[in-house]
Design a protein around this motif. Structure first.
Motif, PDB file in Angstrom:
ATOM      1  N   LEU A  76      45.063  24.351   7.446  1.00  0.00           N
ATOM      2  CA  LEU A  76      44.359  24.761   6.503  1.00  0.00           C
ATOM      3  C   LEU A  76      42.626  24.224   6.506  1.00  0.00           C
ATOM      4  O   LEU A  76      41.788  24.724   5.572  1.00  0.00           O
ATOM      5  N   GLU A  77      42.154  23.668   7.761  1.00  0.00           N
ATOM      6  CA  GLU A  77      40.999  23.416   7.825  1.00  0.00           C
ATOM      7  C   GLU A  77      39.933  24.564   7.925  1.00  0.00           C
ATOM      8  O   GLU A  77      38.809  24.427   7.687  1.00  0.00           O
ATOM      9  N   LEU A  78      40.379  25.934   8.225  1.00  0.00           N
ATOM     10  CA  LEU A  78      39.508  26.891   8.173  1.00  0.00           C
ATOM     11  C   LEU A  78      39.199  27.442   6.850  1.00  0.00           C
ATOM     12  O   LEU A  78      38.426  28.476   6.727  1.00  0.00           O
ATOM     13  N   TYR A  79      40.017  27.117   5.924  1.00  0.00           N
ATOM     14  CA  TYR A  79      39.800  27.848   4.519  1.00  0.00           C
ATOM     15  C   TYR A  79      38.353  27.498   3.893  1.00  0.00           C
ATOM     16  O   TYR A  79      37.887  28.436   3.374  1.00  0.00           O
ATOM     17  N   SER A  82      45.117  17.866  -2.138  1.00  0.00           N
ATOM     18  CA  SER A  82      43.565  17.857  -2.941  1.00  0.00           C
ATOM     19  C   SER A  82      42.928  18.801  -2.469  1.00  0.00           C
ATOM     20  O   SER A  82      42.002  19.236  -3.070  1.00  0.00           O
ATOM     21  N   GLY A  83      42.650  18.703  -0.992  1.00  0.00           N
ATOM     22  CA  GLY A  83      41.837  19.598  -0.434  1.00  0.00           C
ATOM     23  C   GLY A  83      41.908  21.023  -0.626  1.00  0.00           C
ATOM     24  O   GLY A  83      40.955  21.775  -0.820  1.00  0.00           O
ATOM     25  N   ARG A  84      43.379  21.481  -0.589  1.00  0.00           N
ATOM     26  CA  ARG A  84      43.437  22.834  -0.833  1.00  0.00           C
ATOM     27  C   ARG A  84      43.239  23.136  -2.273  1.00  0.00           C
ATOM     28  O   ARG A  84      42.837  24.352  -2.706  1.00  0.00           O
ATOM     29  N   LEU A  85      43.668  22.316  -3.172  1.00  0.00           N
ATOM     30  CA  LEU A  85      43.246  22.739  -4.784  1.00  0.00           C
ATOM     31  C   LEU A  85      41.783  22.711  -4.928  1.00  0.00           C
ATOM     32  O   LEU A  85      41.433  23.425  -5.688  1.00  0.00           O
ATOM     33  N   LEU A  86      40.994  21.785  -4.216  1.00  0.00           N
ATOM     34  CA  LEU A  86      39.580  22.118  -4.333  1.00  0.00           C
ATOM     35  C   LEU A  86      39.091  23.484  -3.629  1.00  0.00           C
ATOM     36  O   LEU A  86      38.175  23.919  -4.496  1.00  0.00           O
ATOM     37  N   TYR A  87      39.940  23.855  -2.694  1.00  0.00           N
ATOM     38  CA  TYR A  87      39.281  25.008  -2.296  1.00  0.00           C
ATOM     39  C   TYR A  87      39.490  26.229  -3.292  1.00  0.00           C
ATOM     40  O   TYR A  87      38.896  27.164  -3.327  1.00  0.00           O
ATOM     41  N   ARG A  95      28.165  23.194   3.910  1.00  0.00           N
ATOM     42  CA  ARG A  95      28.446  22.895   5.051  1.00  0.00           C
ATOM     43  C   ARG A  95      28.920  21.484   5.261  1.00  0.00           C
ATOM     44  O   ARG A  95      29.915  21.145   6.220  1.00  0.00           O
ATOM     45  N   LEU A  96      28.226  20.524   4.763  1.00  0.00           N
ATOM     46  CA  LEU A  96      28.638  19.121   4.804  1.00  0.00           C
ATOM     47  C   LEU A  96      29.827  18.831   4.068  1.00  0.00           C
ATOM     48  O   LEU A  96      30.722  18.033   4.515  1.00  0.00           O
ATOM     49  N   LEU A  97      30.078  19.507   2.968  1.00  0.00           N
ATOM     50  CA  LEU A  97      31.468  19.614   2.181  1.00  0.00           C
ATOM     51  C   LEU A  97      32.525  19.680   3.247  1.00  0.00           C
ATOM     52  O   LEU A  97      33.602  18.909   3.394  1.00  0.00           O
ATOM     53  N   GLU A  98      32.246  20.966   3.992  1.00  0.00           N
ATOM     54  CA  GLU A  98      33.437  21.358   4.895  1.00  0.00           C
ATOM     55  C   GLU A  98      33.786  20.328   5.926  1.00  0.00           C
ATOM     56  O   GLU A  98      34.874  20.210   6.168  1.00  0.00           O
ATOM     57  N   ARG A  99      32.836  19.634   6.420  1.00  0.00           N
ATOM     58  CA  ARG A  99      33.214  18.577   7.425  1.00  0.00           C
ATOM     59  C   ARG A  99      33.844  17.405   6.879  1.00  0.00           C
ATOM     60  O   ARG A  99      34.722  16.874   7.619  1.00  0.00           O
ATOM     61  N   HIS A 100      33.371  16.715   5.591  1.00  0.00           N
ATOM     62  CA  HIS A 100      33.895  15.749   5.107  1.00  0.00           C
ATOM     63  C   HIS A 100      35.296  16.100   4.419  1.00  0.00           C
ATOM     64  O   HIS A 100      36.109  15.025   4.262  1.00  0.00           O
ATOM     65  N   VAL A 101      35.305  17.325   3.848  1.00  0.00           N
ATOM     66  CA  VAL A 101      36.881  17.388   3.380  1.00  0.00           C
ATOM     67  C   VAL A 101      38.059  17.492   4.246  1.00  0.00           C
ATOM     68  O   VAL A 101      39.131  17.752   3.668  1.00  0.00           O
ATOM     69  N   GLU A 102      37.694  17.569   5.411  1.00  0.00           N
ATOM     70  CA  GLU A 102      38.927  17.761   6.353  1.00  0.00           C
ATOM     71  C   GLU A 102      39.804  16.908   6.200  1.00  0.00           C
ATOM     72  O   GLU A 102      41.211  17.253   6.596  1.00  0.00           O
ATOM     73  N   ARG A 103      39.745  15.687   5.999  1.00  0.00           N
ATOM     74  CA  ARG A 103      40.814  14.479   6.005  1.00  0.00           C
ATOM     75  C   ARG A 103      41.651  14.655   4.721  1.00  0.00           C
ATOM     76  O   ARG A 103      42.771  13.890   4.731  1.00  0.00           O
ATOM     77  N   PHE A 104      41.428  15.552   3.865  1.00  0.00           N
ATOM     78  CA  PHE A 104      42.048  15.868   2.569  1.00  0.00           C
ATOM     79  C   PHE A 104      42.867  17.193   2.885  1.00  0.00           C
ATOM     80  O   PHE A 104      43.398  17.465   1.955  1.00  0.00           O
TER      81      PHE A 104
END
Length: 328
Positions: free
Chosen positions: A225-228, A144-149, A211-220
């Motif tokens: 893919l964390e650098l995306y 889901s995190g990559r789809l959000l990206y 920036r806040l979303l970048e930190r919280h979405v890492e668990r998904f």
């Protein structure tokens, strides 16, 4: 005479059923991931989704609110992430940029996108996933995190053509200012400045939210893919830098346009002043010799021509003086 057919009127229960029927969201599922998308959700649709996925009641209120600020709410215990983002949309009714709100819910096995108005990049991506099964399987398999990206990447890519249009408009206005059409571009400059201001109001709070979303979405997101999401933050910063440049350009164009208009007005006033100063001594001479008193040569032709000669000499002398001073 044959009787007319009776018009069947719906009963009150049927009317209530039609009125209360909720809008059905579009849903795609692949690789254990579900993507639900619905433009401008109503209260019934939002309530059904909240019951299905266990959202907090305050999130439902945020979905139905039309003036929610960008934010990120992380419900760690409930296992989902709720974020509100804004994107520029051109409103043809008022011919101005407005902020379109996008409400997003991210869970370990679902992504739900609920924009207040249709966002074309988001709609096109959903249709592509719906029509291309191989692409859907490939994209959904990354979580889901990559789809959000992918959703945010398409939306921010769509922001740059709007910036290009503003930049092209500023280039055209610059040409108009220096081609002598400064009076005509005052309204166009005002409209361009309003677009830049509206765009800045949308993007400014977005930067800290991303920036806040970048930190919280890492668990998904998978680890690789964390650098995306750095790319999304970088896109927002580039948009902000371009808006800063456009703001300086439009302010400089306004100052230049005002200087051109002021210079033109000064030229007109200078010509009018010269005419006034030239006419003043001629008026004085005619006033003196137009008094009802006798003077040498009164009522003779040579006196008339003498006065005309004096007036002509004064006129030539003043024009020569103004030319010498480079006032003309």
């Amino acid at each position: 005479m044959p009787s007319l057919p009776r018009i069947r009127r719906p009963r009150s229960r049927e009317i209530a059923a039609v009125v209360t029927r909720p809008r059905v969201p579009s849903e795609l599922t692949a690789a254990g991931l579900t993507w639900i998308h619905l433009d401008a959700p109503d209260a019934l649709a939002a309530g059904m989704l909240a019951d299905r996925f266990g959202w907090h009641p305050l999130d439902v209120e945020d979905i139905l609110s039309k003036r929610q600020r960008p934010k990120v709410d992380d419900y760690v215990d409930d296992g989902y992430l709720f974020t509100v983002l804004h994107f520029p949309v051109y409103d043809s009714a008022v011919q101005r940029l407005n902020a379109a709100e996008l409400d997003v819910f991210v869970g370990p096995d679902y992504l739900i996108t609920l924009p207040t108005v249709e966002l074309l990049p988001l709609t096109r991506l959903f249709q592509r996933c719906e029509e291309n099964e191989a692409f859907r399987e490939q994209l959904f398999s990354k979580g889901s995190g990559r789809l959000l990206y992918e959703v945010l990447d398409d939306l921010f890519d769509y922001c740059f053509p709007i910036l290009d249009k503003i930049g092209h408009k500023l280039d055209s206005l610059e040409d108009d200012v220096f081609e002598g059409r400064s009076d005509e571009v005052v309204r166009d400059l005002s409209n361009a400045k309003q677009e830049i201001i509206s765009y800045r109001k949308i993007i400014k709070p977005e930067r800290s939210t991303l920036r806040l979303l970048e930190r919280h979405v890492e668990r998904f997101l998978p680890e690789e893919l964390e650098l995306y999401f750095d790319d999304i933050v970088d896109a927002a910063e580039r948009i902000w830098d371009m808006l800063d440049n456009y703001k300086e350009v439009v302010e400089a164009l306004e100052d230049t346009n005002e200087s051109v208009i002021s210079h033109r007005q000064n030229d007109v006033l200078r010509v009018l002043t010269v005419f006034s100063v030239i006419v003043l001594p001629l008026t004085l001479i005619t006033g003196i010799f137009g008094m009802n008193t006798n003077f040498p040569g009164f009522d003779t032709a040579w006196a008339f021509w003498t006065i005309v000669g004096v007036m002509g000499g004064a006129l030539v002398g003043m024009l020569g003086f103004f030319r010498y001073k480079k006032w003309l």
